[in-house]
Design a protein around this motif. Structure first.
Motif, short mmCIF file in Angstrom:
data_model
loop_
_atom_site.label_atom_id
_atom_site.label_comp_id
_atom_site.label_asym_id
_atom_site.label_seq_id
_atom_site.Cartn_x
_atom_site.Cartn_y
_atom_site.Cartn_z
N ILE A 123 37.66 34.92 33.85
CA ILE A 123 39.20 34.72 33.04
C ILE A 123 39.29 35.97 31.89
O ILE A 123 40.30 36.65 31.92
N MET A 124 38.20 36.10 31.30
CA MET A 124 38.10 36.65 29.92
C MET A 124 37.95 38.13 30.30
O MET A 124 39.03 38.90 29.67
N ALA A 125 37.45 38.47 31.26
CA ALA A 125 37.48 40.06 31.83
C ALA A 125 38.64 40.30 32.06
O ALA A 125 39.21 41.54 31.99
N SER A 126 39.37 39.53 33.04
CA SER A 126 40.73 39.79 33.79
C SER A 126 41.63 40.11 32.68
O SER A 126 42.56 40.99 32.50
N HIS A 127 41.51 39.05 31.39
CA HIS A 127 42.39 39.39 30.46
C HIS A 127 42.33 40.86 29.50
O HIS A 127 43.37 41.46 29.58
N PHE A 128 40.99 41.10 29.32
CA PHE A 128 40.79 42.37 28.67
C PHE A 128 40.85 43.51 29.35
O PHE A 128 41.36 44.70 29.14
N LEU A 129 40.69 43.60 30.79
CA LEU A 129 40.65 44.70 31.72
C LEU A 129 42.14 44.73 32.54
O LEU A 129 42.42 46.05 32.64
N TYR A 130 42.57 43.82 32.57
CA TYR A 130 43.86 43.78 33.43
C TYR A 130 44.82 43.24 32.60
O TYR A 130 46.12 42.93 33.29
N ASN A 131 44.83 42.92 31.45
CA ASN A 131 46.12 42.13 30.68
C ASN A 131 46.51 40.93 31.10
O ASN A 131 47.76 40.68 31.00
N GLU A 132 45.81 40.31 31.98
CA GLU A 132 46.19 38.91 32.43
C GLU A 132 46.65 38.15 31.38
O GLU A 132 45.57 37.77 30.49
N LYS B 108 37.47 43.26 43.06
CA LYS B 108 38.75 42.44 43.40
C LYS B 108 39.83 43.37 44.16
O LYS B 108 40.31 43.25 45.47
N ARG B 109 40.09 44.58 43.29
CA ARG B 109 40.94 45.29 43.90
C ARG B 109 40.55 46.35 45.02
O ARG B 109 41.44 46.89 46.00
N ALA B 110 39.28 46.46 44.93
CA ALA B 110 38.67 47.39 46.14
C ALA B 110 38.59 46.62 47.44
O ALA B 110 38.72 47.25 48.56
N GLN B 111 38.62 45.02 47.49
CA GLN B 111 38.90 44.49 48.66
C GLN B 111 40.26 44.56 49.22
O GLN B 111 39.98 44.55 50.28
N ASN B 112 41.03 45.33 48.72
CA ASN B 112 42.34 45.64 49.40
C ASN B 112 42.24 47.07 50.20
O ASN B 112 42.94 47.22 50.96
N ARG B 113 41.33 47.76 49.45
CA ARG B 113 41.14 48.96 50.18
C ARG B 113 39.96 49.11 51.17
O ARG B 113 39.99 50.08 52.14
#
Length: 181
Positions: A82-91, A148-153
């Motif tokens: 959750i913390m990494a998602s906030h800092f990396l992807y502005n969640e 997570k995003r690479a799993q789409n590709r």
């Protein structure tokens, strides 16, 4: 299994044997997936290095801490994610998430520092072992977020094969160094 394995085999040799065995078992798929087309992509290698760090650090740390401490520290994965998602992807962080993060971090500090607070406890491990496991958890959490995003590709098979190749390339030399070769 890892805790028992490293009692019989040096930790880095154990890690190398695990990933090499998995790579050998899954090797028939290397040709059918044409993995060489993907393995040179820096992002895939970067994700794989994070997961490799998780494996190597876990194997090194588990020898210095207890399985109970290891399990408690790995429960931090969702919090770190959750913390990494906030800092990396502005969640967005909700109030509930912020309170959960604060409580989780306080709990983590208590768990990690237990060997210092209560050195006579039999289930506490060592401070260095707990910190190594925490670093492994951080590697796994970052892998989870960034891949997570690479799993789409890329298919799960491509991600797995790339990880096994990367982990083998990293862990075999580490095992040789551990043996003084």
């Amino acid at each position: 299994a890892a805790k028992l394995g490293i009692q019989q085999i040096p930790p880095l040799t154990f890690a190398a044997a695990r990933v090499l065995t998995a790579l050998i078992l899954i090797s028939p798929l290397l040709i059918s997936t044409q993995i060489w087309k993907f393995i040179s992509q820096p992002k895939l290698i970067g994700f794989s290095l994070l997961l490799t760090a998780n494996i190597v650090l876990f194997i090194l740390g588990i020898g210095q801490t207890t399985l109970a401490m290891d399990a408690m520290l790995y429960t931090l994965t969702p919090l770190l994610t959750i913390m990494a998602s906030h800092f990396l992807y502005n969640e967005k962080l909700t109030t509930t998430k912020i309170v959960g993060i604060i409580l989780g971090l306080l709990g983590a500090c208590i768990i990690i520092l237990t060997p210092v607070i209560s050195p006579d406890g039999i289930y506490v491990g060592t401070l260095s072992g707990n910190l190594i496991i925490l670093a492994a958890v951080m590697g796994f959490s970052l892998y989870t977020i960034l891949s997570k995003r690479a799993q789409n590709r890329f298919s799960p098979l491509i991600l797995t094969l790339t990880f096994l190749i990367t982990a083998t390339i990293v862990s075999l030399p580490l095992a040789l160094v551990q043996h003084g070769l």
